[in-house]
Scaffold this active site. Structure first.
Site, PDB file in Angstrom:
ATOM      1  N   HIS A 148      -3.440  -5.303   1.485  1.00  0.00           N
ATOM      2  CA  HIS A 148      -3.176  -5.570   2.894  1.00  0.00           C
ATOM      3  C   HIS A 148      -3.562  -7.023   3.160  1.00  0.00           C
ATOM      4  O   HIS A 148      -4.495  -7.544   2.544  1.00  0.00           O
ATOM      5  CB  HIS A 148      -4.037  -4.677   3.793  1.00  0.00           C
ATOM      6  CG  HIS A 148      -3.604  -3.252   3.802  1.00  0.00           C
ATOM      7  ND1 HIS A 148      -2.408  -2.838   4.336  1.00  0.00           N
ATOM      8  CD2 HIS A 148      -4.216  -2.146   3.338  1.00  0.00           C
ATOM      9  CE1 HIS A 148      -2.306  -1.533   4.210  1.00  0.00           C
ATOM     10  NE2 HIS A 148      -3.387  -1.079   3.600  1.00  0.00           N
TER      11      HIS A 148
ATOM     12  N   CYS B 142       0.822  -1.210   0.000  1.00  0.00           N
ATOM     13  CA  CYS B 142       0.000   0.000   0.000  1.00  0.00           C
ATOM     14  C   CYS B 142       0.864   1.272   0.000  1.00  0.00           C
ATOM     15  O   CYS B 142       1.512   1.542  -0.992  1.00  0.00           O
ATOM     16  CB  CYS B 142      -0.985  -0.053   1.165  1.00  0.00           C
ATOM     17  SG  CYS B 142      -2.415   0.984   0.876  1.00  0.00           S
TER      18      CYS B 142
HETATM   19  N1  LIG Z   1      -3.082   1.992   3.831  1.00  0.00           N
HETATM   20  C1  LIG Z   1      -2.172   2.702   3.189  1.00  0.00           C
HETATM   21  O1  LIG Z   1      -0.986   2.436   3.213  1.00  0.00           O
HETATM   22  C2  LIG Z   1      -2.672   3.919   2.473  1.00  0.00           C
HETATM   23  C3  LIG Z   1      -1.641   4.590   1.620  1.00  0.00           C
HETATM   24  C4  LIG Z   1      -1.976   6.037   1.320  1.00  0.00           C
HETATM   25  N2  LIG Z   1      -1.975   6.817   2.520  1.00  0.00           N
HETATM   26  C5  LIG Z   1      -3.300   6.128   0.611  1.00  0.00           C
HETATM   27  O2  LIG Z   1      -4.323   6.403   1.200  1.00  0.00           O
HETATM   28  O3  LIG Z   1      -3.361   5.908  -0.570  1.00  0.00           O
END
Ligand SMILES: NC(=O)CC[C@H](N)C(=O)O
Length: 490
Positions: A433, A336
């Site tokens: 995830h 992510c």
């Molecule tokens: N869960 C995350 O790592 C999110 C990554 C980033 N902050 C986004 O919203 O795209």
């Protein structure tokens, strides 16, 4: 459906063990033939989860739902605050982001009447379907200055008519003062709903606390329904990153050393719980370039503030340590926010996460990310690489990532789309995830470093289920459940 009154666990302070105890009671009521569901009006956490209907809730309530044996729903956690930086949080209401703190300020006007209405409605919907609702408060219930706009603690307990139990933490000390003081500061109406005290995290033989128990009861006029031992051998997902501090370690000889880069806004660190349990692996969290260089595998985790966290890595030498690890042939993967960091560039034109509009990435993957106002929150089924096994994971992100050139996905989603980018076996990034909860992915990640095959496939789901049962056993052995049930009959 057999009906019980809602039960609520509140604390003398944060981190006294409310969410774990709530999960344990969810499992107990399930074992006893009821249909429990967890509820926490407002949660502040960077660990969240996607519900089956594609909305976002705090991970702790998803865990408690799992303990209750039901699918999670946003009604179990209608307000989620995700801190993006020290001043502002993204506010998730009924599963969808409604903006950052500024929007929240708007909702806070009128003492948060709108938010309180929204959480009461969520609770009412839940309590029509489940019984008992097992509720969790937030932090301490004696923050007098915040009480008039409280939407999570005793005002919620009063709305629900919940039999409320106060948890005190004896390990951190000050138990008598905090329990006595907390109860003394309640109004008579609030006091009338406190049905018992639970002393948590007791080290040693609880019989030694008999005097203490009597004194506490005499002082407060409230029964102590149990003294729970301090335990570390039951695995229940932690919700706070406070717990990561206890995990700081370094490399260990004879193991595959996996370093997770410690980010200020690290999100979803539960991604590494399964890998951490693999006997082949020594997993540690670090932001020290020297420690990271020693690892076989470096993982860039998710982040609630990708750009600012990446900037920090560039300033403290971690970014160049990661790039040189990659050049030295080590494995570097990103999940992510970590995947976004591995690309060419990240843009945030609407300042969703920070004041910085754009930052060059680490340049390890030919992808580019733009943060978008609409958020993706989805559970996913997928296959990994050429493998046929069905894997599960979930996506939670604002960023949209495009591949520059030919795509080379990491995973194929059940909706026909592809996910991530694989530069090589030792360099890839994904939005999924939970990808490392899947045996085929873990085995592939570790093949280059361990000749050992994982013995029998490790069934993480089954393992977690056993842990909820063990937690329920510990609670039953140390809390007078008859006394608790007596407060729940309608
Ligand atoms: N869960 C995350 O790592 C999110 C990554 C980033 N902050 C986004 O919203 O795209």
């Amino acid at each position: 459906m057999r009906k019980l009154r809602p039960i609520m666990f509140v604390g003398t302070a944060s981190d006294v063990g409310k969410s774990v105890i709530t999960a344990g009671f969810c499992r107990i009521f399930k074992q006893d033939g009821y249909q429990p569901a967890p509820f926490k009006a407002q949660n502040m956490s960077l660990n969240s989860y996607a519900t089956p209907d594609g909305l976002e809730i705090g991970r702790a309530q998803a865990v408690q739902a799992e303990a209750a044996g039901i699918a999670c729903h946003t009604d179990m956690n209608p307000v989620l605050l995700k801190p993006t930086n020290d001043k502002s949080s993204q506010v998730i209401l009924n599963g969808k982001p409604i903006g950052n703190q500024s929007a929240y300020d708007y909702f806070m006007g009128n003492n948060r009447a709108e938010l309180f209405t929204a959480v009461k409605q969520a609770f009412d919907r839940l309590s029509n379907q489940y019984s008992p609702v097992v509720m969790e408060g937030a932090g301490s219930i004696s923050e007098l200055n915040l009480k008039h706009r409280d939407i999570t603690n005793l005002r919620m307990a009063q709305h629900a008519g919940a039999a409320t139990y106060l948890i005190g933490d004896i390990d951190r000390g000050g138990l008598f003062g905090s329990v006595y003081g907390t109860i003394a500061l309640l109004t008579p109406e609030e006091r009338s709903i406190i049905k018992g005290i639970i002393v948590n995290k007791f080290r040693g033989d609880a019989r030694l606390f008999e005097d203490g128990r009597r004194m506490l009861e005499e002082l407060t006029g409230v029964p102590v329904v149990g003294v729970l031992p301090y335990f570390r051998d039951i695995f229940i997902e932690q919700e706070d990153s406070v717990s990561l501090e206890q995990k700081f370690r370094s490399t260990v000889a004879g193991k595959v050393n996996v370093a997770v880069v410690l980010l200020k806004r690290l999100s979803n660190f539960t991604d590494f719980d399964r890998l951490e349990r693999d006997p082949r692996v020594n997993l540690f969290y670090s932001n020290q370039p020297d420690e990271l260089r020693k690892a076989d595998i470096v993982i860039l985790p998710g982040s609630k503030n990708t750009i600012e966290d990446l900037l920090t890595l560039k300033n403290n030498g971690v970014a160049s340590a990661i790039v040189s690890a990659h050049k030295d042939g080590k494995t570097v993967i990103g999940i992510c926010g970590g995947y976004q960091m591995m690309g060419e560039r990240i843009d945030d034109p609407d300042h969703l996460e920070s004041a910085i509009e754009s930052i060059p990435g680490l340049g390890l993957l030919p992808v580019r990310t733009v943060l978008q106002p609409t958020k993706t929150t989805q559970q996913r089924q997928f296959t990994y690489q050429q493998q046929t096994a069905r894997c599960v994971g979930y996506e939670i992100h604002m960023g949209e990532t495009t591949v520059l050139g030919t795509s080379n996905p990491v995973a194929y989603l059940d909706n026909g789309l592809a996910d991530g980018y694989r530069h090589s076996h030792r360099c890839w990034g994904t939005y999924l995830h939970g990808i490392l909860d899947n045996d085929v992915v873990i085995n592939d990640l570790l093949t280059d470093y361990s000749t050992q095959q994982s013995e029998s496939p490790f069934d993480f789901q089954k393992f977690k289920d056993q842990q909820y049962d063990r937690l329920a056993d510990v609670i039953r052995a140390n809390i007078d459940m008859d006394q608790v049930y007596a407060t729940l009959h309608v």
